[in-house]
Motif scaffolding. Sequence first.
Motif: not given
Length: 195
Positions: A95-102
Amino acid sequence: GCEADDIIALVAQLYRNLKQDVVIMSSDKDFYQLVDERISIFSTTSNAKHRHITHLNMVECKGLRPDQWLEFRAMMGDASDNIPGVYGVGEGTALKIMQKFGNVEAFYQAVNAGEHKPNQWEKKMFAEGARESFDRSKKMMNLTAGEVAADLRKAKQYVNDTPDKEKVLDLFIEYELFSIIDTFEIWLGAFPAFK
């Protein structure tokens, strides 16, 4: 092989392309990748905080856009479907990867360019075989591509204003959806449109 979620996704996309609104009733989270202006998901999980997920509330409810969902799920994998994901990457890290980097590619690029220092969990994405496992998992979880989606022309024979009971039953038999066939007459009563 072809599974029931592939058939559901195919039919949903077919109706969407015909400018019809579609509500998929399921507890399968993989369907969130299909959410758009026409396709929404109604969770059959009774304790779900948000039961009806649409393109208007998905970010609020799930923290991600529909176009991010596939990569989010591919990082985590799905043991129930025998999809490995990336070993050691759980929901929080994904979730953090997707939220931060798209998207995952932007994450890899930022790390490789020295713009982001990965934490201990994000480093799992760089372990031996991690990228291959992610790519394979993404391909396996993709409900918008593959053998079933390529067969749209065949599926069109089952889509019309008045569903044909025999054609639908033949489709269930062809795809070996035996648990549905066993209860076909029971749930058929809920759909008076069938002839």
